[in-house]
Structures are given as structure tokens and as C-alpha cells.
Design a protein around this motif. Structure first.
Motif, PDB file in Angstrom:
ATOM      1  N   TYR A   1       3.763   5.703  -5.697  1.00 59.34           N
ATOM      2  CA  TYR A   1       3.591   5.797  -7.148  1.00 59.34           C
ATOM      3  C   TYR A   1       2.542   6.849  -7.496  1.00 59.34           C
ATOM      4  CZ  TYR A   1       2.708   4.568 -11.996  1.00 59.34           C
ATOM      5  OH  TYR A   1       2.557   4.634 -13.358  1.00 59.34           O
ATOM      6  N   ALA A   2       1.458   6.879  -6.742  1.00 59.68           N
ATOM      7  CA  ALA A   2       0.420   7.881  -6.995  1.00 59.68           C
ATOM      8  C   ALA A   2       0.993   9.281  -6.851  1.00 59.68           C
ATOM      9  CB  ALA A   2      -0.758   7.682  -6.042  1.00 59.68           C
ATOM     10  N   GLU A   3       1.795   9.496  -5.825  1.00 57.42           N
ATOM     11  CA  GLU A   3       2.385  10.813  -5.607  1.00 57.42           C
ATOM     12  C   GLU A   3       3.343  11.189  -6.723  1.00 57.42           C
ATOM     13  OE1 GLU A   3       5.047  13.207  -2.228  1.00 57.42           O
ATOM     14  OE2 GLU A   3       4.343  11.150  -1.862  1.00 57.42           O
ATOM     15  N   ASP A   4       4.133  10.208  -7.182  1.00 53.67           N
ATOM     16  CA  ASP A   4       5.158  10.483  -8.185  1.00 53.67           C
ATOM     17  C   ASP A   4       4.609  10.619  -9.601  1.00 53.67           C
ATOM     18  OD1 ASP A   4       7.062  10.421  -6.209  1.00 53.67           O
ATOM     19  OD2 ASP A   4       7.681   8.356  -6.607  1.00 53.67           O
TER      20      ASP A   4
ATOM     21  N   VAL B   1      -0.669   7.026 -19.289  1.00 50.24           N
ATOM     22  CA  VAL B   1      -1.331   5.832 -18.763  1.00 50.24           C
ATOM     23  C   VAL B   1      -1.091   5.608 -17.284  1.00 50.24           C
ATOM     24  CG1 VAL B   1      -1.278   4.696 -21.020  1.00 50.24           C
ATOM     25  CG2 VAL B   1       0.607   4.336 -19.399  1.00 50.24           C
ATOM     26  N   ALA B   2      -0.398   6.529 -16.629  1.00 54.11           N
ATOM     27  CA  ALA B   2      -0.076   6.328 -15.213  1.00 54.11           C
ATOM     28  C   ALA B   2      -1.316   6.077 -14.353  1.00 54.11           C
ATOM     29  CB  ALA B   2       0.726   7.509 -14.677  1.00 54.11           C
ATOM     30  N   PRO B   3      -2.427   6.826 -14.531  1.00 53.10           N
ATOM     31  CA  PRO B   3      -3.604   6.530 -13.704  1.00 53.10           C
ATOM     32  C   PRO B   3      -4.144   5.116 -13.916  1.00 53.10           C
ATOM     33  CG  PRO B   3      -3.786   8.717 -14.667  1.00 53.10           C
ATOM     34  CD  PRO B   3      -2.620   8.048 -15.332  1.00 53.10           C
ATOM     35  N   GLU B   4      -4.102   4.643 -15.168  1.00 50.54           N
ATOM     36  CA  GLU B   4      -4.587   3.291 -15.423  1.00 50.54           C
ATOM     37  C   GLU B   4      -3.617   2.240 -14.876  1.00 50.54           C
ATOM     38  OE1 GLU B   4      -6.626   2.846 -19.439  1.00 50.54           O
ATOM     39  OE2 GLU B   4      -5.470   4.689 -19.673  1.00 50.54           O
TER      40      GLU B   4
ATOM     41  N   ASP C   1       0.828  -1.207   0.000  1.00 48.49           N
ATOM     42  CA  ASP C   1       0.000   0.000   0.000  1.00 48.49           C
ATOM     43  C   ASP C   1       0.865   1.260   0.000  1.00 48.49           C
ATOM     44  OD1 ASP C   1      -2.361  -1.453  -0.011  1.00 48.49           O
ATOM     45  OD2 ASP C   1      -2.554  -1.463   2.166  1.00 48.49           O
ATOM     46  N   ASP C   2       1.977   1.222   0.735  1.00 45.54           N
ATOM     47  CA  ASP C   2       2.897   2.356   0.729  1.00 45.54           C
ATOM     48  C   ASP C   2       3.484   2.571  -0.665  1.00 45.54           C
ATOM     49  OD1 ASP C   2       2.482   2.750   3.427  1.00 45.54           O
ATOM     50  OD2 ASP C   2       4.296   1.671   4.049  1.00 45.54           O
TER      51      ASP C   2
END
Length: 289
Positions: A138-141, A187-190, A132-133
Motif C-alpha cells: 500500500y505504501a508503494e502504491d 489522506v493516503a499517508p494517514e 506487513d507485506d
């Protein structure tokens, strides 16, 4: 497991570090792998012993079987610096080189199955919390924030990577990268959504780690995670891959003589390093740890 991807990335980093750094990192790969795993799971002494035995078997196979294949691949690429491949040939190369990654994953499965089946409930909770961390990082970056800022960061990273292999880029090449990066699919969100689905599937698999069929189920998840892609993700990831292939197909003919020479030197030097590692006796490879 997320650790599987990190371990292979660590292995790849050890193989492409360059010159003496390549040999230094690869010769300490067991220590580095255990250090990476310790980020996820606090192993018991018995698990550490099991890990060391299983990883040693993988490491010996990888040194003898795979390093010569990597070296041959690098020489194949070096031989084409004056006649760079088009997008279609690059796609065939991509499939060929992808098999090297898949072979390594398959040979790591005995370790993953053995270790995964021995995890306690507390260790599973620790592993999933670290996963989860990783997702949050990854979401932040790559996802949170303005897309224009994220694209600019990605462009800087790509420029830095290319300079290592090619030397300084020309103004025309920098413009090519800028335009490509501006228009490519983001495509990062996907990818984040897929990784979350994969994490949930891992949790379900580990919850049944004592049940018959655990290892085949884990193998399917580790080696065939793309089965979790949605149809939209599959189409968008394929389109993104095509854009990457097109970038390198366009970049190849633009290389200057100095860049071609620099690239050949980097590739052949790394191939020679891998040949030396492959030929080194196992006892010598372990010295200094």
C-alpha cells in the motif's frame, strides 16, 4: 483482521462482477475465500474443516438475507438516475449501505473468533508478516513517490471505474474529475498510519488469543477499528468523505441521456443477477466447484 476486509472486498467483487461473471464468482465464493485465507495462514486439516463449516453458515445466511437487500439497493439507485440525489441524500444512502457491510462483518465473527483462537504461534507470525507485506504494498502504491503522480494514477483508476457504469465520459465530466482529484484531501499517508496502528493492535489481540475475552476484543477491533483513529485522522477522513459525496452530487446532474440509460441497465442487470443467486438452491450453487 486484514483478511476480514479482503474477504468482504472479495464478496463485493463477486457481487458486482457483472452478468454471468457475478454468478460464476459467487457460486465459488467458498473456494475463493479459502484461497484468500491461504495467503495469510497455512491451515491445518482441522482448521480447514472448521473454516468450511463456519463459512458455509455465513454463506447461506448471506445468500438468503443479504443478496435481496443488495438487489433492492441497486433498484433504488436505478430509480433515481433521472433525479439524482444531492450530497445530503447521498450521505444518508452511504450510512444505509454501510450497515450492509457491518452486518456481514458481524456474521463473520464466529468464523474469525474460532479460527483466530486456534492459531499457533507460527501461524500468527505468518499472518502478521503478510500484513506487513500488505502495508508495504500500500505504501508503494499510494504513499511513496510524488503526490502529483499518485493523484494522476488515482484519476485514471476513477475514470476507468466510471466508464464501466456510465460509458464514455464527456469532456466536461473529465474536467470535473480532474479538478476534484487535484484539490481533494490526500489522506493516503494517514490511512497508512492508521493501518499500521491497526496491525499492531491485531498483534496484541492475537497474543492473548487463549485468554478470556479474546472474541469480544477481536470483535471490537474488526467491527470498530475506527476507534483507533486519531482526532486528526477522524477530521481528515470525514473531510475526504464529504469531498466524495460532493463529487457524485455534482456528477449526477451532468449525466447524458445515454449515460443514464447505461447506468440503469447496469444496475438493473446486476440486481436481477443477485435475485437469481438468492433464489438458487444451495445444492445448485455448489455445482461446478
Amino acid at each position: 483482521m486484514r483478511f476480514a476486509r479482503r474477504l468482504l472486498l472479495l464478496l463485493c467483487a463477486a457481487c458486482i462482477a457483472g452478468c454471468s461473471a457475478t454468478q460464476f464468482a459467487y457460486q465459488r465464493l467458498d473456494f475463493l475465500a479459502r484461497w484468500e485465507l491461504d495467503k495469510y495462514v497455512d491451515m491445518t486439516p482441522e482448521q480447514r474443516t472448521r473454516f468450511d463449516v463456519e463459512f458455509s453458515l455465513f454463506w447461506d445466511w448471506h445468500r438468503r438475507s443479504e443478496l435481496p437487500r443488495y438487489a433492492a439497493t441497486l433498484r433504488q439507485i436505478a430509480a433515481r438516475t433521472d433525479t439524482p440525489p444531492d450530497a445530503a441524500e447521498l450521505a444518508r444512502w452511504s450510512e444505509q449501505y454501510g450497515s450492509l457491510w457491518n452486518d456481514a462483518l458481524e456474521h463473520l465473527m464466529p468464523l474469525f473468533c474460532s479460527l483466530g483462537g486456534s492459531l499457533s504461534d507460527a501461524q500468527v507470525r505468518s499472518l502478521l508478516a503478510r500484513a506487513d507485506d500488505d502495508l508495504a504494498d500500500y505504501a508503494e502504491d499510494a504513499v511513496d513517490g510524488r503526490e502529483t503522480d499518485l493523484r494522476e494514477r488515482a484519476e485514471r483508476s476513477l475514470n476507468k471505474s466510471l466508464r464501466r457504469w456510465l460509458g464514455d465520459l464527456t469532456p466536461e465530466q473529465r474536467q470535473l474529475l480532474r479538478e476534484w482529484n487535484r484539490t481533494r484531501p490526500w489522506v493516503a499517508p494517514e490511512w497508512l498510519a492508521f493501518r499500521r496502528s491497526w496491525r499492531d493492535a491485531l498483534a496484541d489481540t492475537l497474543a492473548a488469543r487463549q485468554a478470556p475475552g479474546f472474541c469480544p476484543r477481536l470483535r471490537s477491533l474488526v467491527t470498530g477499528g475506527d476507534a483507533l483513529w486519531t482526532e486528526t485522522q477522524r477530521a481528515d477522513f470525514a473531510a475526504n468523505r464529504e469531498r466524495w459525496l460532493a463529487l457524485f452530487a455534482d456528477l449526477g446532474p451532468s449525466l447524458t441521456p445515454a449515460q443514464r440509460q447505461h447506468l440503469r441497465k447496469q444496475l438493473l442487470g446486476l440486481a436481477a443477477d443477485l435475485d437469481a443467486l438468492s433464489a438458487a438452491p444451495a445444492a445448485n450453487a455448489a455445482e461446478g466447484r
